[in-house]
Motif scaffolding. Structure first.
Motif: not given
Length: 326
Positions: A131-140, A142-146, A166-169
Motif C-alpha cells: 500500500g505504501i509503494i502504490v501510494s508512493l508511485l502515485y504521489g511522486t 517515480m518509476r517502479l524501479l526508482e 540514477q534514474g533513467k539516463g
C-alpha cells in the motif's frame, strides 16, 4: 549459488562480453539483456562466430526482428545497441552504418490514466508495504524501479522531497514527498531499521552500493542511510560477487499486487505500476501546474515526452462538445 567469475581474457565470447559490461558498471539487467541478444544473434546465424560475420548479418537479424517477430521499436533498438557493443567493445570491430535495417514501427498510443476516484479505490484495495509503494508511485511519479531502489538517505522528511538517484539516463532529480505519506513511511522505516539491526546482529546487513563505492567506502554498505527503503523479505546471493545480501523487493511482486488491487477495485482499465506515473502527471496538469514543472518531476529529457499528457487532458475528444449533447 557461486558468483560467476568472468574475465576479459576468457576464451568464451559471452564471458568476455560480461566482463566488458561490468568494467563499465552497467546494471545487471543491461548485462542480462545484452548477453541474451548476442546469444540470439549467434543462434539466428546457425552458431557462426560473430567475428566471421559483420554489418550484413546484423542487418538481417534486426530486420528479422521487425518483419517476422514484430517487435517494438524500443526492443529492436535494444538489440541493435547490444550487437554494436559486442562488435565495438568486445571484438573491437567497427561496423558500417546500418542504414538498410528495416525499422520496427513506433506505436503512437495514449497512456492509460486512472481518474482520481479510481486511484483512491486502487490504494484502498492495498495494505501494508504494498500500500505504501502504490501510494508512493502515485504521489511522486517515480518509476517502479526508482521506488524500489530508493535508499533511506534520499528520503527528506523535513524538506518534503525525495531524491531519485540514477534514474533513467543515469540522471538524478528531486520529486515531491506527499504529506499523507509522512507518518506511514516513518513507521515503515522503523520496521525496516529493526530488520537491518537484526541482520547486523546475525553477521549480515551489507547492501549493494552503486559503481565503485564499495571499494571507496568499504563500511558504507552496512550503514543505515544506504539501506533500501523497501528491502526484500529474504536474503539472496549476489550473482556477481557471491555476497549474501538483502536486496530490494522484486518488481514482479509489486506488479502482481497492483493487478490484484485493480481487480478488487473493479477497475476495467489495464493497470500496472507505470499507470500510476501517468496518472500523477495528468492529475498535476489538471490541477494547474505548468508542464515544465511536471517535466522536472518526471525526469523527462524533452518536454515533448511530457506533452503526451496534455492529449489525455482534453475532455470529450480534444475538448469538443458533441452535437448530440446539444
Amino acid at each position: 549459488m557461486n558468483a560467476q567469475v568472468v574475465s576479459q581474457d576468457s576464451p568464451k565470447l559471452l564471458d568476455r562480453m560480461r566482463a566488458e559490461i561490468r568494467l563499465r558498471h552497467y546494471s545487471i539487467r543491461t548485462e542480462q539483456a545484452y548477453v541474451d541478444w548476442a546469444r540470439r544473434y549467434i543462434l539466428f546465424h546457425d552458431k557462426r562466430h560473430p567475428r566471421e560475420m559483420g554489418a550484413e548479418e546484423v542487418r538481417d537479424f534486426l530486420s528479422h526482428l521487425a518483419t517476422e517477430r514484430n517487435v517494438s521499436a524500443s526492443t529492436q533498438g535494444q538489440a541493435k545497441s547490444a550487437l554494436l557493443f559486442l562488435y565495438r567493445e568486445v571484438l573491437h570491430i567497427e561496423l558500417p552504418w546500418l542504414d538498410e535495417v528495416i525499422s520496427a514501427k513506433t506505436a503512437k498510443r495514449l497512456p492509460v490514466v486512472l481518474t482520481q476516484t479510481e486511484v483512491r479505490h486502487l490504494i484502498g484495495a492495498t495494505s501494508g508495504t504494498m500500500g505504501i509503494i502504490v501510494s508512493l508511485l502515485y504521489g511522486t511519479g517515480m518509476r517502479l524501479l526508482e521506488a524500489l531502489r530508493l535508499r533511506v538517505k534520499d528520503v527528506e522528511f523535513e524538506r518534503r522531497e525525495i531524491i531519485v538517484r540514477q534514474g533513467k539516463g543515469n540522471k538524478d532529480r528531486v520529486t515531491v514527498l506527499p504529506e499523507n505519506l509522512l507518518l506511514p513511511l516513518k513507521a515503515h522505516l522503523e520496521r525496516v531499521k529493526a530488520l537491518h539491526e537484526r541482520d547486523l546482529a546475525e553477521g549480515f546487513g551489507e547492501v549493494q552500493l552503486p559503481d565503485a563505492l564499495e571499494r571507496k567506502y568499504p563500511k558504507a554498505g552496512r550503514s543505515w542511510g544506504w539501506q533500501f527503503v523497501f528491502p526484500s523479505v529474504s536474503r539472496s546471493t549476489d550473482p556477481r560477487s557471491g555476497v549474501i545480501r538483502r536486496h530490494h523487493l522484486y518488481e514482479a511482486s509489486v506488479q502482481r499486487a497492483v493487478r490484484e488491487a485493480a481487480k478488487l477495485a473493479e477497475i476495467a482499465k489495464p493497470v500496472s505500476p507505470h499507470t500510476l506515473r501517468h496518472s500523477f502527471a495528468t492529475h498535476l496538469l489538471q490541477n494547474g501546474y505548468d508542464i515544465r514543472t511536471v517535466q522536472e518531476l518526471l525526469g523527462h529529457k524533452d518536454v515533448q515526452t511530457t506533452m503526451i499528457y496534455t492529449h489525455v487532458l482534453n475532455k470529450g475528444g480534444r475538448g469538443v462538445v458533441s452535437p448530440l449533447d446539444r
